[in-house]
Design a protein around this motif. Structure first.
Motif, PDB file in Angstrom:
ATOM      1  N   VAL A  11       0.845  -1.199   0.000  1.00 42.62           N
ATOM      2  CA  VAL A  11       0.000   0.000   0.000  1.00 42.62           C
ATOM      3  C   VAL A  11       0.879   1.248   0.000  1.00 42.62           C
ATOM      4  CG1 VAL A  11      -1.584   1.366   1.449  1.00 42.62           C
ATOM      5  CG2 VAL A  11      -2.013  -1.082   1.078  1.00 42.62           C
ATOM      6  N   MET A  12       1.912   1.254   0.842  1.00 39.17           N
ATOM      7  CA  MET A  12       2.785   2.426   0.935  1.00 39.17           C
ATOM      8  C   MET A  12       3.593   2.618  -0.352  1.00 39.17           C
ATOM      9  SD  MET A  12       1.737   3.531   3.799  1.00 39.17           S
ATOM     10  CE  MET A  12       2.831   4.913   4.118  1.00 39.17           C
ATOM     11  N   GLU A  13       3.990   1.537  -1.005  1.00 39.27           N
ATOM     12  CA  GLU A  13       4.675   1.657  -2.297  1.00 39.27           C
ATOM     13  C   GLU A  13       3.762   2.350  -3.304  1.00 39.27           C
ATOM     14  OE1 GLU A  13       7.447  -2.375  -1.925  1.00 39.27           O
ATOM     15  OE2 GLU A  13       5.766  -2.370  -3.338  1.00 39.27           O
ATOM     16  N   ARG A  14       2.485   1.934  -3.349  1.00 37.86           N
ATOM     17  CA  ARG A  14       1.536   2.566  -4.282  1.00 37.86           C
ATOM     18  C   ARG A  14       1.326   4.034  -3.933  1.00 37.86           C
ATOM     19  NH1 ARG A  14      -0.545  -2.394  -3.628  1.00 37.86           N
ATOM     20  NH2 ARG A  14      -2.179  -1.779  -2.150  1.00 37.86           N
ATOM     21  N   GLN A  15       1.192   4.345  -2.640  1.00 38.89           N
ATOM     22  CA  GLN A  15       1.012   5.747  -2.245  1.00 38.89           C
ATOM     23  C   GLN A  15       2.225   6.590  -2.624  1.00 38.89           C
ATOM     24  OE1 GLN A  15      -0.236   6.572   1.760  1.00 38.89           O
ATOM     25  NE2 GLN A  15      -1.784   4.963   1.723  1.00 38.89           N
ATOM     26  N   ALA A  16       3.415   6.039  -2.470  1.00 39.46           N
ATOM     27  CA  ALA A  16       4.633   6.781  -2.837  1.00 39.46           C
ATOM     28  C   ALA A  16       4.604   7.126  -4.322  1.00 39.46           C
ATOM     29  CB  ALA A  16       5.876   5.960  -2.485  1.00 39.46           C
ATOM     30  N   ARG A  17       4.202   6.146  -5.150  1.00 34.86           N
ATOM     31  CA  ARG A  17       4.123   6.396  -6.600  1.00 34.86           C
ATOM     32  C   ARG A  17       3.018   7.383  -6.930  1.00 34.86           C
ATOM     33  NH1 ARG A  17       4.618   0.751  -6.971  1.00 34.86           N
ATOM     34  NH2 ARG A  17       2.395   0.610  -7.403  1.00 34.86           N
ATOM     35  N   GLU A  18       1.820   7.144  -6.389  1.00 34.56           N
ATOM     36  CA  GLU A  18       0.647   7.920  -6.786  1.00 34.56           C
ATOM     37  C   GLU A  18       0.631   9.337  -6.218  1.00 34.56           C
ATOM     38  OE1 GLU A  18      -2.660   5.445  -5.678  1.00 34.56           O
ATOM     39  OE2 GLU A  18      -2.030   3.860  -7.080  1.00 34.56           O
ATOM     40  N   HIS A  19       1.065   9.513  -4.979  1.00 32.79           N
ATOM     41  CA  HIS A  19       0.966  10.823  -4.333  1.00 32.79           C
ATOM     42  C   HIS A  19       2.240  11.664  -4.429  1.00 32.79           C
ATOM     43  CE1 HIS A  19      -2.942   9.808  -2.694  1.00 32.79           C
ATOM     44  NE2 HIS A  19      -2.449   8.654  -2.311  1.00 32.79           N
ATOM     45  N   PHE A  20       3.377  10.994  -4.638  1.00 33.73           N
ATOM     46  CA  PHE A  20       4.651  11.717  -4.666  1.00 33.73           C
ATOM     47  C   PHE A  20       5.450  11.460  -5.934  1.00 33.73           C
ATOM     48  CE2 PHE A  20       3.507  11.104  -0.223  1.00 33.73           C
ATOM     49  CZ  PHE A  20       3.562  12.399   0.246  1.00 33.73           C
ATOM     50  N   ASP A  21       4.874  10.680  -6.855  1.00 35.51           N
ATOM     51  CA  ASP A  21       5.560  10.324  -8.099  1.00 35.51           C
ATOM     52  C   ASP A  21       6.956   9.754  -7.806  1.00 35.51           C
ATOM     53  OD1 ASP A  21       5.754  10.017 -10.869  1.00 35.51           O
ATOM     54  OD2 ASP A  21       6.674  11.992 -11.128  1.00 35.51           O
ATOM     55  N   ALA A  22       7.046   9.015  -6.695  1.00 37.54           N
ATOM     56  CA  ALA A  22       8.340   8.470  -6.268  1.00 37.54           C
ATOM     57  C   ALA A  22       8.750   7.315  -7.179  1.00 37.54           C
ATOM     58  CB  ALA A  22       8.262   7.997  -4.823  1.00 37.54           C
ATOM     59  N   ARG A  23      10.021   7.270  -7.480  1.00 34.94           N
ATOM     60  CA  ARG A  23      10.592   6.182  -8.282  1.00 34.94           C
ATOM     61  C   ARG A  23      11.252   5.131  -7.387  1.00 34.94           C
ATOM     62  NH1 ARG A  23      12.578  10.565 -10.302  1.00 34.94           N
ATOM     63  NH2 ARG A  23      12.054  11.518 -12.253  1.00 34.94           N
ATOM     64  N   ARG A  24      11.370   5.463  -6.070  1.00 35.33           N
ATOM     65  CA  ARG A  24      12.074   4.564  -5.152  1.00 35.33           C
ATOM     66  C   ARG A  24      11.470   4.701  -3.756  1.00 35.33           C
ATOM     67  NH1 ARG A  24      16.747   7.204  -4.771  1.00 35.33           N
ATOM     68  NH2 ARG A  24      16.502   7.713  -2.577  1.00 35.33           N
ATOM     69  N   LEU A  25      11.406   3.558  -3.053  1.00 37.08           N
ATOM     70  CA  LEU A  25      11.026   3.587  -1.641  1.00 37.08           C
ATOM     71  C   LEU A  25      12.219   3.121  -0.833  1.00 37.08           C
ATOM     72  CD1 LEU A  25       8.715   4.219   0.340  1.00 37.08           C
ATOM     73  CD2 LEU A  25       8.120   1.794   0.266  1.00 37.08           C
ATOM     74  N   ASP A  26      12.561   3.897   0.186  1.00 36.17           N
ATOM     75  CA  ASP A  26      13.676   3.583   1.077  1.00 36.17           C
ATOM     76  C   ASP A  26      13.123   3.070   2.402  1.00 36.17           C
ATOM     77  OD1 ASP A  26      15.518   4.589  -0.802  1.00 36.17           O
ATOM     78  OD2 ASP A  26      15.314   6.620  -0.013  1.00 36.17           O
ATOM     79  N   ILE A  27      13.808   2.086   2.960  1.00 35.27           N
ATOM     80  CA  ILE A  27      13.463   1.530   4.263  1.00 35.27           C
ATOM     81  C   ILE A  27      14.753   1.383   5.044  1.00 35.27           C
ATOM     82  CG2 ILE A  27      12.613  -0.504   5.483  1.00 35.27           C
ATOM     83  CD1 ILE A  27      10.664  -0.997   3.225  1.00 35.27           C
ATOM     84  N   SER A  28      14.729   1.766   6.318  1.00 35.21           N
ATOM     85  CA  SER A  28      15.878   1.577   7.200  1.00 35.21           C
ATOM     86  C   SER A  28      15.511   0.529   8.239  1.00 35.21           C
ATOM     87  CB  SER A  28      16.249   2.885   7.900  1.00 35.21           C
ATOM     88  OG  SER A  28      16.717   3.823   6.958  1.00 35.21           O
ATOM     89  N   CYS A  29      16.472  -0.351   8.538  1.00 34.78           N
ATOM     90  CA  CYS A  29      16.208  -1.453   9.458  1.00 34.78           C
ATOM     91  C   CYS A  29      17.462  -1.732  10.279  1.00 34.78           C
ATOM     92  CB  CYS A  29      15.803  -2.695   8.656  1.00 34.78           C
ATOM     93  SG  CYS A  29      15.202  -4.059   9.650  1.00 34.78           S
ATOM     94  N   PHE A  30      17.285  -1.857  11.593  1.00 31.43           N
ATOM     95  CA  PHE A  30      18.434  -2.146  12.447  1.00 31.43           C
ATOM     96  C   PHE A  30      18.844  -3.611  12.341  1.00 31.43           C
ATOM     97  CE2 PHE A  30      16.829   1.739  14.391  1.00 31.43           C
ATOM     98  CZ  PHE A  30      18.009   2.463  14.490  1.00 31.43           C
ATOM     99  N   ASN A  31      20.124  -3.847  12.531  1.00 26.28           N
ATOM    100  CA  ASN A  31      20.681  -5.194  12.367  1.00 26.28           C
ATOM    101  C   ASN A  31      20.004  -6.233  13.259  1.00 26.28           C
ATOM    102  OD1 ASN A  31      22.476  -3.596  14.323  1.00 26.28           O
ATOM    103  ND2 ASN A  31      23.062  -5.702  14.802  1.00 26.28           N
ATOM    104  N   ALA A  32      19.539  -5.859  14.442  1.00 17.57           N
ATOM    105  CA  ALA A  32      18.913  -6.826  15.345  1.00 17.57           C
ATOM    106  C   ALA A  32      17.489  -7.202  14.927  1.00 17.57           C
ATOM    107  CB  ALA A  32      18.905  -6.285  16.766  1.00 17.57           C
ATOM    108  N   ASN A  33      16.930  -6.484  13.971  1.00 18.48           N
ATOM    109  CA  ASN A  33      15.565  -6.746  13.518  1.00 18.48           C
ATOM    110  C   ASN A  33      15.585  -7.764  12.370  1.00 18.48           C
ATOM    111  OD1 ASN A  33      12.896  -6.726  12.732  1.00 18.48           O
ATOM    112  ND2 ASN A  33      12.781  -4.510  12.448  1.00 18.48           N
TER     113      ASN A  33
END
Length: 162
Positions: A102-124
């Motif tokens: 859903v968030m990938e689609r919102q990034a494209r549709e609402h922000f014309d984003a070409r990329r989604l970034d995610i940050s994740c800690f090593n323990a996760n």
């Protein structure tokens, strides 16, 4: 196995009372909202929501089951996913996968984003495994400190949005 009935809608202020209960431990809070302090409060989450965009609530069979938003948005370029939280009762039922889609689609549709970034800690480990299964690839590792002052690695992942 039954297919879960997953839907979503914009999150409201009233939803935050339930969302704060999704986070069960200080580590879960650190993974979902590193600037937060344990225990997560409605006031903390409301303050974060006010500075972010696209706050979305996922519902599983009509019950609040997941929450996410964007903490960065660069129209025409990228968005960064933040505050991803899944209710304990809804984990391992496809909610995170659904909500990220859903968030990938919102990034494209609402922000014309070409990329989604995610940050994740090593323990996760659960998060890292999920993100890579969904096509996210690591782009850099940066040093951070956890709430106890210990060194941790923040892995920044990205996915091109088609």
């Amino acid at each position: 196995m039954d297919t879960p009935n997953l839907t979503h809608r914009p999150a409201t202020d009233d939803d935050l009372r339930q969302v704060v209960d999704f986070v069960q431990t200080p580590d879960e809070l650190f993974f979902a909202y590193p600037k937060g302090t344990w225990p997560l409060t409605v006031e903390q989450l409301a303050a974060a929501r006010a500075e972010r965009r696209g706050s979305t609530l996922a519902l599983l069979d009509g019950r609040p089951a997941g929450y996410a938003n964007f903490y960065q948005w660069h129209p025409g370029e990228s968005c960064a996913l933040g505050n991803l939280m899944i209710a304990p009762w809804a984990r391992s039922r496809g909610v995170a996968r659904y909500l990220i889609g859903v968030m990938e689609r919102q990034a494209r549709e609402h922000f014309d984003a070409r990329r989604l970034d995610i940050s994740c800690f090593n323990a996760n480990a659960a998060g890292l495994l999920l993100y890579t299964r969904l096509g996210y690839t690591p782009k850099e590792v940066v040093e951070r400190s956890d709430p106890q002052g210990q060194r941790v690695a923040l892995i920044r992942l990205e996915k091109a949005l088609g």
